[in-house]
Design an enzyme around this catalytic site. Structure first.
Site, PDB file in Angstrom:
ATOM      1  N   HIS A   1      -3.760   8.066   5.034  1.00 30.59           N
ATOM      2  CA  HIS A   1      -3.681   6.753   4.393  1.00 30.59           C
ATOM      3  C   HIS A   1      -3.582   5.693   5.481  1.00 30.59           C
ATOM      4  O   HIS A   1      -3.207   5.973   6.608  1.00 30.59           O
ATOM      5  CB  HIS A   1      -2.448   6.667   3.490  1.00 30.59           C
ATOM      6  CG  HIS A   1      -2.378   7.751   2.463  1.00 30.59           C
ATOM      7  ND1 HIS A   1      -3.054   7.692   1.269  1.00 30.59           N
ATOM      8  CD2 HIS A   1      -1.716   8.944   2.467  1.00 30.59           C
ATOM      9  CE1 HIS A   1      -2.811   8.790   0.570  1.00 30.59           C
ATOM     10  NE2 HIS A   1      -2.003   9.567   1.274  1.00 30.59           N
TER      11      HIS A   1
ATOM     12  N   SER B   1       0.849  -1.191   0.000  1.00 32.49           N
ATOM     13  CA  SER B   1       0.000   0.000   0.000  1.00 32.49           C
ATOM     14  C   SER B   1       0.889   1.247   0.000  1.00 32.49           C
ATOM     15  O   SER B   1       2.119   1.153   0.061  1.00 32.49           O
ATOM     16  CB  SER B   1      -0.919  -0.005   1.229  1.00 32.49           C
ATOM     17  OG  SER B   1      -0.149  -0.061   2.423  1.00 32.49           O
ATOM     18  N   TYR B   2       0.263   2.417  -0.048  1.00 35.13           N
ATOM     19  CA  TYR B   2       1.005   3.679  -0.141  1.00 35.13           C
ATOM     20  C   TYR B   2       1.962   3.814   1.036  1.00 35.13           C
ATOM     21  O   TYR B   2       1.585   3.566   2.183  1.00 35.13           O
ATOM     22  CB  TYR B   2       0.040   4.859  -0.181  1.00 35.13           C
ATOM     23  CG  TYR B   2       0.700   6.165  -0.529  1.00 35.13           C
ATOM     24  CD1 TYR B   2       1.397   6.320  -1.720  1.00 35.13           C
ATOM     25  CD2 TYR B   2       0.646   7.249   0.348  1.00 35.13           C
ATOM     26  CE1 TYR B   2       2.005   7.516  -2.043  1.00 35.13           C
ATOM     27  CE2 TYR B   2       1.252   8.460   0.025  1.00 35.13           C
ATOM     28  CZ  TYR B   2       1.936   8.582  -1.172  1.00 35.13           C
ATOM     29  OH  TYR B   2       2.550   9.770  -1.492  1.00 35.13           O
ATOM     30  N   MET B   3       3.227   4.201   0.737  1.00 37.87           N
ATOM     31  CA  MET B   3       4.279   4.114   1.756  1.00 37.87           C
ATOM     32  C   MET B   3       4.576   5.431   2.466  1.00 37.87           C
ATOM     33  O   MET B   3       5.502   5.491   3.280  1.00 37.87           O
ATOM     34  CB  MET B   3       5.570   3.562   1.145  1.00 37.87           C
ATOM     35  CG  MET B   3       6.168   4.399   0.047  1.00 37.87           C
ATOM     36  SD  MET B   3       5.269   4.213  -1.491  1.00 37.87           S
ATOM     37  CE  MET B   3       5.860   5.647  -2.363  1.00 37.87           C
ATOM     38  N   ARG B   4       3.791   6.469   2.217  1.00 40.81           N
ATOM     39  CA  ARG B   4       3.961   7.721   2.971  1.00 40.81           C
ATOM     40  C   ARG B   4       2.734   7.928   3.847  1.00 40.81           C
ATOM     41  O   ARG B   4       1.729   8.473   3.406  1.00 40.81           O
ATOM     42  CB  ARG B   4       4.186   8.900   2.018  1.00 40.81           C
ATOM     43  CG  ARG B   4       5.522   8.809   1.288  1.00 40.81           C
ATOM     44  CD  ARG B   4       5.780   9.997   0.373  1.00 40.81           C
ATOM     45  NE  ARG B   4       7.071   9.859  -0.288  1.00 40.81           N
ATOM     46  CZ  ARG B   4       7.286   9.213  -1.430  1.00 40.81           C
ATOM     47  NH1 ARG B   4       6.236   8.643  -2.034  1.00 40.81           N
ATOM     48  NH2 ARG B   4       8.481   9.111  -1.960  1.00 40.81           N
TER      49      ARG B   4
END
Length: 500
Positions: free
Chosen positions: A172, A124-127
């Site tokens: 997120h 999934s989005y890493m930030r």
């Protein structure tokens, strides 16, 4: 980093000793550490008095009594799913990746890897600064855990993790595998070594976060003679729980079972003979230098930066040579300390941790349309502009005259700083004498030789750039001639009337 460096410099080491003894009892040998001497508890087993050490050495051959043999139980909770900061910390600690390298590889896993079924995004989005995960992902994880390890490894309730930081945006969900059934080992041949290591770390962390707690049993034995006490402890897992995913931890646990069972035999009141004793001398250690993992953790704790900016913060420090990487440590450079001290003195507003944290929160409000950017900027510049005007008048020069003489003209040398750190230059002035001394990272000196430009005849000056030292024509920018430092090819010296 500057504050930590000053703590390290101010630290004064203290000598202490440790003592470890081997006790024979019940047909085996138990190794235990000193815990009390002369009736006084020794913190961390440190012996500060050498006279006590001599007394301890005289205990060899004495019969000690097992005065305590206790069993304690401890629950070990699974780790929380990764956020950007915890991923960077763990990747640096376990894999040795820099924050920048971690995010580059994570971006590759996020954008997708070519698998037999097609290009597939693996994470999934890493930030993110959130530890929450979707219910669908948790359901899929629970099914895989039950299939691979059994229902006994599932917690009775689906775990719910909440973000602890007051500064988190939680835009997120946590970093997790997109599909938990894509087990790292099954796609290793499709990944680069770095991609495999990071994906394995993320998959393992997420899966363990959805498993039940582990249960540890610790056996502690205390042996006493007169006013001296030695203690030993061993732990084993009663229930592997989430630790079943961590092979090295399970291996270490199995290796300690023998010692644990032996310690069970030592009943309270039984005797154990001190067969041998080892002593060792140590010194207390200063606080450790920051590495990228510990720095990111500190930034997060102080509310400085956001998931998207941790890498750029560290890379800026490195690029400007305020710090340098030495193995995994971030070591302070001269120019970094100078900049920090000057800002502390003349701009305390912007170097205050609380101010920085509050400003980050205000900028979050702007991003979420809760506040206007103009109002926040006006409030900042009201205070900052006053400090800026004062600094223009009061900020002292960083040049400092030294007692060292220029070997070319006899004038004193000036200590100065550039973007590449400290250097010495002739106080006679650039036009009169181009003598300069630069310094290496380990404190060595780069000394210049007299060289003249083959094109225009002007003296060549020693300079240092990102790629290393070199000689440049003092006629720059009119003449852009350069010579590598250490180049044995010496251009002809010009006639006296041509030199400057």
């Amino acid at each position: 980093i500057v504050e930590r460096e000053k703590e390290i410099r101010a630290f004064k080491p203290v000598t202490y000793w440790k003592a470890t003894a081997d006790f024979e009892s019940a047909g085996g040998v138990l190794r235990a550490d000193i815990a009390k001497a002369n009736g006084e508890t020794l913190k961390d087993g440190h012996i500060s008095d050498e006279a006590i050490l001599k007394d301890i050495k005289q205990l060899k051959g004495k019969d000690f009594v097992v005065n305590k043999n206790t069993l304690t139980e401890k629950k070990l909770s699974p780790p929380r799913p990764f956020t950007t900061s915890t991923l960077q910390q763990q990747s640096n600690t376990v894999l040795g990746f820099s924050s920048r390298r971690t995010m580059i590889v994570a971006q590759q896993l996020y954008e997708g890897i070519d698998l037999p079924e097609g290009r597939t995004g693996l994470i999934s989005y890493m930030r993110t600064d959130s530890v929450t995960v979707s219910r669908q992902a948790q359901t899929e994880a629970r099914k895989l855990i039950e299939d691979r390890y059994g229902k006994a490894f599932l917690p009775s309730k689906i775990p719910v993790y909440k973000t602890k930081s007051a500064h988190s945006q939680e835009a997120h969900e946590a970093i997790r595998p997109v599909k938990v059934d894509i087990v790292p080992e099954t796609i290793e041949k499709n990944l680069t070594p770095e991609q495999f290591k990071l994906y394995h770390l993320i998959w393992q962390r997420f899966m363990s976060s959805q498993m039940k707690q582990a249960l540890s049993h610790t056996r502690s034995v205390s042996l006493e003679y007169d006013s001296y006490t030695f203690k030993a402890a061993a732990s084993v897992l009663k229930d592997d729980g989430f630790l079943v995913l961590f092979d090295e931890r399970i291996k270490a646990d199995r290796e300690s079972h023998g010692l644990f069972k032996f310690m069970e035999k030592l009943s309270e009141g039984s005797k154990a003979r001190l067969a041998g004793i080892e002593t060792s001398e140590h010194q207390t250690l200063p606080p450790p230098h920051y590495n990228e993992a510990s720095l990111v953790k500190t930034l997060e704790a102080k509310g400085i930066g956001r998931p998207s900016t941790y890498v750029s913060i560290i890379e800026t420090l490195l690029r400007r040579k305020y710090v340098e990487r030495n193995k995994r440590q971030l070591l302070l450079m001269d120019i970094g300390e100078v900049v920090s001290d000057v800002l502390d003195k003349h701009f305390p507003l912007i170097t205050d941790y609380e101010f920085t944290s509050k400003l980050e929160s205000k900028l979050d409000d702007v991003a979420e349309a809760k506040a206007g950017e103009k109002e926040i900027l006006e409030d900042f510049y009201k205070e900052f502009s006053v400090l800026l005007e004062k600094a223009k008048t009061n900020m002292e020069t960083m040049k400092k005259m030294t007692d060292r003489k220029c070997p070319w003209c006899g004038t004193n040398l000036l200590e100065q700083y550039s973007a590449n750190g400290k250097f010495l230059s002739c106080a006679a002035g650039y036009k009169a004498c181009v003598y300069r001394v630069h310094f290496t990272a380990d404190g060595g000196e780069l000394l210049p030789e007299k060289k003249f430009c083959a094109k225009c005849g002007k003296p060549m000056v020693l300079r240092v750039a990102r790629r290393g030292p070199f000689y440049a024509c003092s006629g720059f920018p009119s003449c852009k001639s350069i010579i590598s430092y250490g180049d044995e090819t010496k251009p002809e010296e010009p006639k006296p009337d041509e030199s400057v």
